[in-house]
Design an enzyme around this catalytic site. Structure first.
Site, short mmCIF file in Angstrom:
data_model
loop_
_atom_site.label_atom_id
_atom_site.label_comp_id
_atom_site.label_asym_id
_atom_site.label_seq_id
_atom_site.Cartn_x
_atom_site.Cartn_y
_atom_site.Cartn_z
N ASN A 64 -13.06 -8.49 15.81
CA ASN A 64 -11.72 -8.94 16.66
C ASN A 64 -10.80 -7.73 16.28
OD1 ASN A 64 -9.63 -10.30 17.23
ND2 ASN A 64 -9.67 -12.03 15.80
N VAL A 65 -10.47 -7.15 17.34
CA VAL A 65 -9.57 -6.20 17.73
C VAL A 65 -8.05 -6.42 17.36
CG1 VAL A 65 -11.17 -4.62 18.77
CG2 VAL A 65 -9.36 -5.89 19.99
N SER A 143 -0.87 -4.01 33.86
CA SER A 143 -0.94 -4.91 34.93
C SER A 143 0.22 -4.82 35.87
CB SER A 143 -0.75 -6.32 34.34
OG SER A 143 -0.69 -7.40 35.40
N TYR A 156 3.60 -12.56 29.21
CA TYR A 156 2.84 -11.54 29.59
C TYR A 156 3.35 -10.29 30.56
CZ TYR A 156 -1.31 -10.14 32.47
OH TYR A 156 -2.34 -9.27 33.12
#
Length: 252
Positions: A64-65, A143, A156
């Protein structure tokens, strides 16, 4: 393409599916030894098997990073196993879209841990183990939501805009060590993770607004990431490359 990354070692976080998996496949096809990271062991195993069946070399790293310790485990562990580290692709993310009244603290924290803090910890760990004599390349996955927001994407969009800022600042800090830091900003592409947010109607509207007249693919994004990872981009750093068919810079 083959051989462009021969002898290099690359880590891709969130490589169990989608953009990460496509990137891992392409890096391996270009000759790199690829560290395949994902939280789920079965995803890691499947991606490693796919690469090896195609003749590439891969090392599975299931962890898990979302924490500094987890990211260091991935980066330093791969460097120890492979003897070096040349490329890090900070791709892992966890995404929830929520309207303003519905934004929950636990959503914000988890998205920040995986999508923002992990990028910082990945850069920090990579800088620790990359050889200044050889330099290295770090590619962060941002993104187009960080450039042009959509409804219900406050968290986000903020995180992806932050990733762009991290990229530029890290490029300034690490250039003297020969480490290039860039980001790509994909538009929405069909993946396992985006399937639940997509409909035929939404896809048709996006295609109509895209100058190239189609949706992007995970392979489109992987090609851009791998370009930035190679010596073909040896004088490129601190940049955010939109891979979006032109949708963010036109008005259609």
């Amino acid at each position: 393409m083959a051989g462009l990354l021969a002898g290099r070692v690359a880590l891709v976080t969130g490589a169990g599916n989608g953009i990460g998996r496509a990137t891992a496949r392409r890096l391996a096809a270009m000759g790199a030894i690829v560290g395949v990271n994902d939280l789920k062991q079965d995803f890691v195993d499947a991606a490693v098997a796919e690469i090896e069946q195609a003749g590439g070399r891969a090392i599975g790293i299931a962890c898990n990073v979302a924490s500094r310790d987890g990211m260091r485990q991935a980066v330093l562990g791969l460097a120890e196993q492979a003897g070096r580290l040349d490329i890090v692709v900070n791709n892992a993310a966890w995404v929830r879209y929520q309207a303003v009244p519905d934004i929950a603290p636990e959503t914000v924290e988890r998205m920040l841990d995986i999508g923002f803090k992990a990028v910082i910890w990945g850069i920090q760990a990579a800088a620790e183990v990359m050889d200044p004599a050889r330099g290295g390349s770090i590619v962060n996955v941002a993104s187009t939501a960080g450039l042009r927001a959509t409804p219900s994407s406050i968290v986000y969009s903020g995180i992806k805009a932050g990733v762009m800022g991290i990229t530029r600042a890290a490029a300034a800090d690490l250039g003297a060590r020969g480490i290039r830091v860039n980001a790509i900003a994909p538009s929405a592409v069909p993946t396992e993770g985006t399937a639940k947010h997509r409909t035929a109607e939404k896809d048709a509207k996006r295609i109509a607004r895209t100058p190239l007249g189609r949706l992007g693919t995970v392979e489109d994004i992987a090609k851009a990431i791998c370009f930035l990872a190679t010596d073909q981009a040896s004088f490129v750093t601190g940049q955010v490359l939109a891979v979006d068919g032109g949708i963010t810079t036109t008005n259609m």
